[in-house]
Design an enzyme around this catalytic site. Structure first.
Site, PDB file in Angstrom:
ATOM      1  N   VAL B  77      35.771  46.220  47.212  1.00 48.11           N
ATOM      2  CA  VAL B  77      36.902  46.195  46.287  1.00 48.11           C
ATOM      3  C   VAL B  77      36.421  45.600  44.970  1.00 48.11           C
ATOM      4  O   VAL B  77      35.780  44.552  44.954  1.00 48.11           O
ATOM      5  CB  VAL B  77      38.037  45.325  46.879  1.00 48.11           C
ATOM      6  N   CYS B  78      36.717  46.280  43.868  1.00 44.96           N
ATOM      7  CA  CYS B  78      36.260  45.798  42.558  1.00 44.96           C
ATOM      8  C   CYS B  78      36.966  44.498  42.204  1.00 44.96           C
ATOM      9  O   CYS B  78      38.194  44.418  42.216  1.00 44.96           O
ATOM     10  CB  CYS B  78      36.532  46.832  41.478  1.00 44.96           C
ATOM     11  N   VAL B  79      36.176  43.489  41.849  1.00 48.33           N
ATOM     12  CA  VAL B  79      36.732  42.160  41.633  1.00 48.33           C
ATOM     13  C   VAL B  79      37.666  42.122  40.419  1.00 48.33           C
ATOM     14  O   VAL B  79      38.742  41.533  40.481  1.00 48.33           O
ATOM     15  CB  VAL B  79      35.615  41.086  41.535  1.00 48.33           C
ATOM     16  N   ALA B  82      40.870  44.002  41.113  1.00 53.94           N
ATOM     17  CA  ALA B  82      41.651  43.276  42.106  1.00 53.94           C
ATOM     18  C   ALA B  82      42.338  42.056  41.506  1.00 53.94           C
ATOM     19  O   ALA B  82      43.501  41.783  41.785  1.00 53.94           O
ATOM     20  CB  ALA B  82      40.744  42.858  43.261  1.00 53.94           C
TER      21      ALA B  82
END
Lengths: 125, 130
Positions: B77-79, B82
């Protein structure tokens, strides 16, 4: 840990929507910048409605949005030098080069098609 | 063939997560390797631990977690996507504050670097959700 990556691919990023209005445009540019940071060959193409992202003197701050023009101006720093605009889209939106914030290469749809075929990966949002 | 997947749309409202799921199943059945699934833009909502769909509907989040358990697929998941969308993992929440347990089992949070690595390492990179 990331492995040391030596492969160089041609990555084609197509901006065919407005870069303002939602955060996706900004996040999409982040992808292109990251690709350049990984020493990949990045081509940035503006077409369709996306050509409007290049217009000078935008002030999205007025509606609380981030201005992306500084990012466009910084593209050469990231070694992104292939910034193209589709000739036909410029005509549809009544744009001429003098109206644009940065210098771009105007390229016909026919040529773009060939270049996309030659790219390793194509991205849009 | 080595294939990496990018999911850009939230589950349930768009078909992207379902189409990607079916694509991945078919690819694995055919003996291809799914190098990574990267969740970007609103696609990060696919990782929301507290998603609770009605019992007679598919549970998209659980289905992803199962993919990790069964096939060891790397779910990233892209930080920054997110953080914008209130999905924090412990290490991020401890820095910026907030709910620490937002990601479902099997997902991990990381930066765009892992997307680029997947793109470079894979033969194909397939994006779902415009």
């Amino acid at each position: 840990m990331l492995r040391l990556v030596l492969k160089v691919k041609t990555l084609f990023f197509i901006i065919n929507k407005s870069l303002q209005g939602n955060v996706c445009g900004q996040e999409f540019l982040d992808m292109a910048l990251m690709a350049a940071a990984f020493d990949q060959k990045v081509v940035l193409l503006f077409e369709g409605e996306g050509v409007n992202a290049l217009v000078k003197n935008q002030c999205p701050e007025g509606v609380g949005l981030k201005n992306i023009l500084p990012i466009l101006n910084a593209l050469p720093i990231y070694d992104i030098n292939d910034v193209w605009v589709e000739k036909e889209s410029m005509e549809v939106w009544g744009l001429v080069e003098e109206k644009l914030e940065i210098s771009v290469k105007s390229i016909s749809r026919e040529v773009i098609k060939k270049q996309i075929n030659a790219a390793d990966h194509v991205f849009s949002f | 063939m080595k294939i990496s997947i990018q999911i850009n749309a939230s589950p349930y409202q768009y078909q992207a997560a379902d189409t990607a799921w079916n694509f991945i199943q078919a690819a694995i059945d055919k003996g291809h390797e799914i190098y990574r699934v990267f969740f970007y833009h609103d696609g990060v909502y696919n990782a929301h631990r507290d998603s609770r769909p009605p019992g007679d509907e598919r549970d998209i989040v659980k289905r992803w977690s199962g993919l990790q358990v069964e096939h060891g697929v790397d779910l990233v998941v892209c930080v920054s996507s997110a953080q914008r969308r209130s999905l924090l993992e412990q290490s991020v929440a401890s820095k910026v504050g907030g709910y620490e347990n937002a990601l479902a089992d099997g997902f991990r949070i990381a930066g765009l670097g892992l997307l680029m690595e997947a793109v470079i390492e894979s033969d194909r990179h397939v994006t779902f959700g415009a």
